[in-house]
Scaffold this motif. Structure first.
Motif: not given
Length: 663
Positions: A306-326
């Motif tokens: 988990v990289s951050r949260t915004v309201g009811n959305t969670v952002f997940v980082q799955c690898g260095q340099g990879d784009k966050e998954i919303e």
């Protein structure tokens, strides 16, 4: 995939052109789940999918066995209740009566008494002496993985009837001729040395050098860094929970809680994640659903942070340099099978909506079945059930991606000699082109018998016998004698005879029914079903009175059945409000289902569609309040549905029809 894989092609051919029971097995990672998902979309047969546990059922997109067949959870002793289906609703009886293919996933976990009960129920409902009432079974699983859970006191009762606790010891399986098809091409692992080790663990015959190579992955006090997403697989749920809680509490920062929305019937044992999901920035999580969008950014089992949260959305980082998954709320549906005419459709009995993540520093081996990991810490030092060590080790793609928390010894690799014996003997039931041809001929003979099987007519005739006093003598009795000496060369002569009798009976019914039915919807429904059945059987007899019987022609004719009675008694009594809009929404539903690659009833059920047509909601809030919609579907489909409603209302106003009169 099937072009490159002869075993999958053979299984597909068996499913398309026979009704032989198939045990589809294979090592972990050989594509059993992929085959199942493809089959659901391509099969021409009326099918249902079932699994022994709630989680397995949700993952397979089906129902639990106990829910589909309304079975109690205790031992089901053979020779007990001869009519366990006696309390079924008419809808349930008709649904199972139309079933052609029953798929059972994770068959390794199914007890033999459960399979025998399914056999008894289907024979009763189909009024057929054939094993499973002539329904084809596709049993998918690997006996080297998790076995049936049977308590000692239960086995004391069942062991009087069954040699082993596995499905292949079912009495029904002893009576039927079935085939075992093994998928051999491994898609999950690419390292040959690792594949060889897994095969030895699976067969409980691990060599000393293989055990040494495996234990080279034992790294004492191994602690992955925050950037290194390892998941721990352990034997006990309490250990997994403890690991996850400790790691989460050790993280600094605010804790975020996401609450699931549960609607309708959704069993607790099938919850894919926590109802109150607690996360922090930096928490290691696992996706528990495949990404339904075109981007396919994540899959069930993918690990990230988990990289951050915004309201009811969670952002997940799955690898260095990879784009966050919303990551936003996803919905799981609890499938229920419903009969539409004589077609079997999936409908939504309930739903579970939640962020599709769960804490993933650790999970149990039991819950890892069916998943794949790039990096895993494995502990099978307390393995207590057969198959646990194999399931855990085979979750990994590579040997280098695995770390052992404790060394593995031969006593940790628990297997069952009964499974080894069965697998050795199963080479005798491995099919080939010759056996496929034999089973295709047997299927043709079975279908010929079904053409002249009037058991369903006898059932539908209840309540109307006085209208057709000669039917038992002229049709049902004669058909029973004919099927005992079934010969394809006599089929045209027999079809000609029954065609004449069926036409006389149908014409007589049409003349007598209106006065009998009166204003009873129940009688009207039964009358419609009876007339539709007769019309379809007349179509078959008309064709086969002129042409020789073949499997292909029979299946084609039965696929395109008459589904509605043109002179429907029920339709007059049960006209839908705003029926034109109802039909328009059904058309939209079909297109949406094709676009999303799901069953139409998973978009909207017919009942929900009728409610929308009746209530004409003109806002998202009003739409969401309708049972079967909810906030999630209102947001997802609301714009299009409200657009259809407004267009319909404008057409009504333009034509000068008073809208109120349609209710």
């Amino acid at each position: 995939m099937s072009e490159l894989n002869p075993a999958m092609q053979l299984a597909a051919d068996y499913l398309e052109s026979t009704n032989t029971v198939i045990f589809l097995t294979g090592k972990a990672g050989t594509g059993k789940t992929t085959f199942l998902q493809n089959l659901k979309h391509t099969s021409k047969k009326k099918l249902a999918v079932a699994a022994p546990t709630g989680v397995a059922a949700i993952n397979a997109g089906g129902m639990t066995i106990h829910s589909l067949f309304q079975l109690p959870f205790g031992p089901l002793l053979p020779g007990g209740n001869e009519r366990p289906d006696i309390h079924y609703s008419q809808e349930k009886k008709e649904l199972l009566g139309n079933l052609e293919l029953l798929i059972i996933d994770e068959i390794s976990m199914v007890r033999p008494d459960v399979l025998d009960q399914i056999d008894l129920i289907l024979r009763n409902i189909k009024e057929s002496p054939h094993p499973f009432g002539g329904v084809q079974l596709l049993l998918i699983g690997d006996l080297s993985q998790l076995s049936p859970i049977i308590r000692d006191e239960e086995w004391t009762l069942l062991s009087r009837y069954y040699a082993t606790p596995y499905f292949f010891s079912a009495l029904a399986m002893q009576k039927t001729s079935y085939v075992r098809i093994e998928l051999n091409h491994i898609y999950r692992q690419k390292e040959q040395a690792f594949v060889d080790i897994l095969n030895e663990v699976r067969n409980q015959q691990i060599r000393a050098e293989s055990l040494t190579l495996l234990n080279a992955r034992y790294i004492p006090d191994f602690k992955p860094t925050a950037d290194d997403p390892y998941i721990t697989l352990t034997t006990h749920n309490s250990i997994a929970q403890q690991v996850n809680t400790e790691f989460l509490e050790a993280l600094h920062g605010q804790e975020f809680e996401f609450t699931a929305t549960i609607r309708g019937d959704f069993p607790k044992d099938a919850y894919p994640t926590e109802t109150k999901l607690k996360l922090k920035i930096g928490a290691q999580v696992m996706f528990v659903k495949n990404d339904a969008s075109a981007e396919k950014l994540y899959y069930n089992g993918k690990i990230g942070t988990v990289s951050r949260t915004v309201g009811n959305t969670v952002f997940v980082q799955c690898g260095q340099g990879d784009k966050e998954i919303e990551v936003e709320t996803a919905e799981w549906t609890n499938v229920k099978y419903q009969l539409d005419g004589e077609a079997i459709n999936e409908s939504n009995a309930g739903s579970f909506a939640q962020i599709p993540l769960k804490l993933a520093w650790a999970i149990t081996i039991h819950k890892s079945q069916g998943l794949t990991f790039d990096k895993a810490i494995i502990d099978v030092s307390e393995a207590f059930a057969s198959g646990q060590a194999y399931v855990a080790l085979s979750r990994c793609r590579t040997l280098s991606g695995m770390v052992l928390r404790n060394p593995i010894s031969t006593h940790n690799i628990i297997g069952d000699p009964a499974v080894i014996r069965f697998n050795e003997q199963a080479t005798l039931i491995t099919p080939d082109a010759h056996t496929l041809q034999r089973d295709q001929l047997l299927y043709e003979k079975y279908l010929l018998g079904e053409l002249f099987n009037f058991g369903a007519l006898k059932t539908r005739l209840k309540g109307f016998q006085m209208l057709l006093p000669d039917l038992e003598k002229d049709i049902i009795s004669i058909a029973g004698k004919f099927t005992k000496q079934l010969k394809a060369e006599r089929s045209q002569q027999a079809a000609t005879y029954f065609l004449e009798k069926l036409i006389i009976a149908t014409e007589s019914l049409h003349q007598q029914l209106p006065g009998l039915i009166g204003q009873s919807k129940e009688l009207a429904k039964k009358a419609d079903q009876l007339i539709i059945w007769l019309m379809n059987r007349i179509r078959l007899m008309e064709y086969f009175a002129q042409a020789p019987f073949t499997t292909a022609s029979y299946l084609e004719l039965t696929k395109n059945k008459i589904k509605t009675n043109a002179h429907s008694y029920l339709k007059v009594l049960n006209a839908l409000p705003n029926e034109k809009l109802y039909e328009q929404i059904l058309g939209w539903r079909e297109k949406t289902a094709v676009k999303e690659n799901i069953m139409p009833n998973m978009v909207l059920s017919e009942k929900t569609t009728a409610a929308i047509a009746e209530k004409l909601p003109d806002t998202l809030k009003a739409l969401g309040a309708i049972k079967g919609i909810g906030a999630h579907k209102a947001t997802q489909y609301g714009q299009e549905l409200i657009g259809l409603i407004r267009t319909y209302q404008q057409e009504l106003q333009g034509s000068g029809i008073d809208q109120v009169s349609l209710f």
